[in-house]
Design a protein around this motif. Sequence first.
Motif, PDB file in Angstrom:
ATOM      1  N   GLY A  39       0.832  -1.197   0.000  1.00  0.00           N
ATOM      2  CA  GLY A  39       0.000   0.000   0.000  1.00  0.00           C
ATOM      3  C   GLY A  39       0.866   1.245   0.000  1.00  0.00           C
ATOM      4  N   GLU A  40       0.739   2.067   1.040  1.00  0.00           N
ATOM      5  CA  GLU A  40       1.517   3.298   1.139  1.00  0.00           C
ATOM      6  C   GLU A  40       2.812   3.107   1.930  1.00  0.00           C
ATOM      7  OE1 GLU A  40      -0.896   6.464   2.583  1.00  0.00           O
ATOM      8  OE2 GLU A  40      -2.437   6.144   1.076  1.00  0.00           O
ATOM      9  N   VAL A  41       3.100   1.872   2.303  1.00  0.00           N
ATOM     10  CA  VAL A  41       4.291   1.580   3.097  1.00  0.00           C
ATOM     11  C   VAL A  41       5.365   0.958   2.220  1.00  0.00           C
ATOM     12  CG1 VAL A  41       5.218   0.221   5.022  1.00  0.00           C
ATOM     13  CG2 VAL A  41       2.951   1.254   5.199  1.00  0.00           C
ATOM     14  N   LEU A  42       6.566   1.494   2.339  1.00  0.00           N
ATOM     15  CA  LEU A  42       7.730   0.955   1.643  1.00  0.00           C
ATOM     16  C   LEU A  42       8.598   0.288   2.706  1.00  0.00           C
ATOM     17  CD1 LEU A  42       8.717   0.981  -1.277  1.00  0.00           C
ATOM     18  CD2 LEU A  42       9.997   3.038  -0.742  1.00  0.00           C
ATOM     19  N   ALA A  43       8.715  -1.033   2.630  1.00  0.00           N
ATOM     20  CA  ALA A  43       9.464  -1.794   3.627  1.00  0.00           C
ATOM     21  C   ALA A  43      10.841  -2.154   3.086  1.00  0.00           C
ATOM     22  CB  ALA A  43       8.707  -3.059   4.014  1.00  0.00           C
ATOM     23  N   PHE A  44      11.859  -1.796   3.841  1.00  0.00           N
ATOM     24  CA  PHE A  44      13.239  -2.160   3.537  1.00  0.00           C
ATOM     25  C   PHE A  44      13.546  -3.332   4.459  1.00  0.00           C
ATOM     26  CE2 PHE A  44      12.554   2.031   2.123  1.00  0.00           C
ATOM     27  CZ  PHE A  44      13.259   2.130   0.936  1.00  0.00           C
ATOM     28  N   VAL A  45      13.728  -4.498   3.856  1.00  0.00           N
ATOM     29  CA  VAL A  45      13.728  -5.743   4.612  1.00  0.00           C
ATOM     30  C   VAL A  45      15.115  -6.369   4.674  1.00  0.00           C
ATOM     31  CG1 VAL A  45      12.656  -8.019   4.820  1.00  0.00           C
ATOM     32  CG2 VAL A  45      11.356  -6.129   3.808  1.00  0.00           C
ATOM     33  N   GLU A  46      15.554  -6.603   5.884  1.00  0.00           N
ATOM     34  CA  GLU A  46      16.791  -7.359   6.120  1.00  0.00           C
ATOM     35  C   GLU A  46      16.379  -8.800   6.386  1.00  0.00           C
ATOM     36  OE1 GLU A  46      20.902  -8.079   6.645  1.00  0.00           O
ATOM     37  OE2 GLU A  46      19.803  -6.453   5.690  1.00  0.00           O
ATOM     38  N   VAL A  47      17.016  -9.731   5.687  1.00  0.00           N
ATOM     39  CA  VAL A  47      16.698 -11.151   5.833  1.00  0.00           C
ATOM     40  C   VAL A  47      17.873 -11.838   6.509  1.00  0.00           C
ATOM     41  CG1 VAL A  47      16.105 -13.284   4.617  1.00  0.00           C
ATOM     42  CG2 VAL A  47      15.277 -11.079   3.742  1.00  0.00           C
ATOM     43  N   ALA A  71      20.537   3.581   3.052  1.00  0.00           N
ATOM     44  CA  ALA A  71      20.249   3.029   1.719  1.00  0.00           C
ATOM     45  C   ALA A  71      18.805   3.335   1.321  1.00  0.00           C
ATOM     46  CB  ALA A  71      20.515   1.526   1.698  1.00  0.00           C
ATOM     47  N   ALA A  72      17.893   3.326   2.288  1.00  0.00           N
ATOM     48  CA  ALA A  72      16.493   3.663   2.020  1.00  0.00           C
ATOM     49  C   ALA A  72      16.368   5.106   1.537  1.00  0.00           C
ATOM     50  CB  ALA A  72      15.651   3.448   3.276  1.00  0.00           C
ATOM     51  N   GLU A  73      17.153   5.994   2.124  1.00  0.00           N
ATOM     52  CA  GLU A  73      17.147   7.388   1.678  1.00  0.00           C
ATOM     53  C   GLU A  73      17.618   7.500   0.236  1.00  0.00           C
ATOM     54  OE1 GLU A  73      19.074  10.117   4.336  1.00  0.00           O
ATOM     55  OE2 GLU A  73      18.164   9.159   6.086  1.00  0.00           O
ATOM     56  N   TYR A  74      18.663   6.760  -0.120  1.00  0.00           N
ATOM     57  CA  TYR A  74      19.129   6.756  -1.512  1.00  0.00           C
ATOM     58  C   TYR A  74      18.035   6.246  -2.444  1.00  0.00           C
ATOM     59  CZ  TYR A  74      24.075   7.889  -0.834  1.00  0.00           C
ATOM     60  OH  TYR A  74      25.252   8.534  -0.567  1.00  0.00           O
ATOM     61  N   PHE A  75      17.377   5.162  -2.050  1.00  0.00           N
ATOM     62  CA  PHE A  75      16.345   4.576  -2.905  1.00  0.00           C
ATOM     63  C   PHE A  75      15.214   5.562  -3.149  1.00  0.00           C
ATOM     64  CE2 PHE A  75      12.419   2.281  -3.692  1.00  0.00           C
ATOM     65  CZ  PHE A  75      12.793   1.440  -4.722  1.00  0.00           C
ATOM     66  N   THR A  76      14.735   6.209  -2.098  1.00  0.00           N
ATOM     67  CA  THR A  76      13.618   7.132  -2.285  1.00  0.00           C
ATOM     68  C   THR A  76      14.040   8.378  -3.062  1.00  0.00           C
ATOM     69  OG1 THR A  76      13.979   8.034  -0.058  1.00  0.00           O
ATOM     70  CG2 THR A  76      12.299   6.319  -0.295  1.00  0.00           C
ATOM     71  N   ALA A  77      15.287   8.788  -2.929  1.00  0.00           N
ATOM     72  CA  ALA A  77      15.777   9.930  -3.709  1.00  0.00           C
ATOM     73  C   ALA A  77      15.844   9.583  -5.193  1.00  0.00           C
ATOM     74  CB  ALA A  77      17.147  10.374  -3.208  1.00  0.00           C
ATOM     75  N   GLU A  78      16.184   8.334  -5.495  1.00  0.00           N
ATOM     76  CA  GLU A  78      16.292   7.885  -6.891  1.00  0.00           C
ATOM     77  C   GLU A  78      14.940   7.517  -7.487  1.00  0.00           C
ATOM     78  OE1 GLU A  78      18.893   4.547  -6.507  1.00  0.00           O
ATOM     79  OE2 GLU A  78      20.700   5.763  -6.484  1.00  0.00           O
ATOM     80  N   ASN A  79      13.964   7.257  -6.646  1.00  0.00           N
ATOM     81  CA  ASN A  79      12.642   6.807  -7.093  1.00  0.00           C
ATOM     82  C   ASN A  79      11.587   7.732  -6.504  1.00  0.00           C
ATOM     83  OD1 ASN A  79      13.223   3.963  -8.396  1.00  0.00           O
ATOM     84  ND2 ASN A  79      14.482   4.118  -6.551  1.00  0.00           N
ATOM     85  N   GLN A  80      11.428   8.887  -7.137  1.00  0.00           N
ATOM     86  CA  GLN A  80      10.555   9.935  -6.615  1.00  0.00           C
ATOM     87  C   GLN A  80       9.103   9.501  -6.458  1.00  0.00           C
ATOM     88  OE1 GLN A  80      11.273  13.163  -5.472  1.00  0.00           O
ATOM     89  NE2 GLN A  80      13.264  12.178  -5.364  1.00  0.00           N
ATOM     90  N   GLU A  81       8.669   8.474  -7.164  1.00  0.00           N
ATOM     91  CA  GLU A  81       7.288   8.018  -7.012  1.00  0.00           C
ATOM     92  C   GLU A  81       7.012   7.490  -5.604  1.00  0.00           C
ATOM     93  OE1 GLU A  81       9.371   4.507  -9.195  1.00  0.00           O
ATOM     94  OE2 GLU A  81       9.606   6.655  -8.984  1.00  0.00           O
ATOM     95  N   TYR A  82       8.084   7.224  -4.832  1.00  0.00           N
ATOM     96  CA  TYR A  82       7.921   6.760  -3.455  1.00  0.00           C
ATOM     97  C   TYR A  82       8.283   7.840  -2.431  1.00  0.00           C
ATOM     98  CZ  TYR A  82       7.664   2.328  -5.856  1.00  0.00           C
ATOM     99  OH  TYR A  82       7.298   1.310  -6.697  1.00  0.00           O
ATOM    100  N   ALA A  83       8.417   9.066  -2.875  1.00  0.00           N
ATOM    101  CA  ALA A  83       8.844  10.159  -1.993  1.00  0.00           C
ATOM    102  C   ALA A  83       7.892  10.364  -0.819  1.00  0.00           C
ATOM    103  CB  ALA A  83       8.993  11.447  -2.795  1.00  0.00           C
ATOM    104  N   ASP A  84       6.601  10.103  -1.002  1.00  0.00           N
ATOM    105  CA  ASP A  84       5.620  10.313   0.056  1.00  0.00           C
ATOM    106  C   ASP A  84       5.261   9.036   0.813  1.00  0.00           C
ATOM    107  OD1 ASP A  84       5.453  13.032  -0.492  1.00  0.00           O
ATOM    108  OD2 ASP A  84       3.898  12.725  -2.012  1.00  0.00           O
ATOM    109  N   ALA A  85       5.917   7.952   0.482  1.00  0.00           N
ATOM    110  CA  ALA A  85       5.611   6.675   1.132  1.00  0.00           C
ATOM    111  C   ALA A  85       6.101   6.676   2.576  1.00  0.00           C
ATOM    112  CB  ALA A  85       6.271   5.525   0.375  1.00  0.00           C
TER     113      ALA A  85
END
Length: 111
Positions: A39-47, A71-85
């Motif tokens: 949904g509106e949650v972006l989960a950065f998962v360590e396994v 790393a999550a900050e880098y990902f959201t900066a590179e993928n603006q569609e998730y900026a508000d997630a």
Amino acid sequence: RGRDAEDRAAQYLESQGYTILARRHRTPAGEVDLIACDGEVLAFVEVKARASVGRGLFSLGERQAARIAAAAEYFTAENQEYADAMLRLDLIIIAPGQAPAHFRNAWQSDG
């Protein structure tokens, strides 16, 4: 063993309705095992593959969690569609003979 654990974790998340966006995503800050959207949650998962869930609970240290958060900050900066997630750091422990143990919000930074 690590890749098998990541595969099991990804299958588990998908069975729970998550969409896997990336596996072993590398950034200048480090690597994230799985990035999943719920949904509106972006989960950065360590396994973690461990002999027991109890051992796995102590396997995510503050330093490693901070690296994943960066790393999550880098990902959201590179993928603006998730900026508000809403961002979340999850831990999934894969132990022999047990279902994957999913810990949401396994770590939160003060910032």
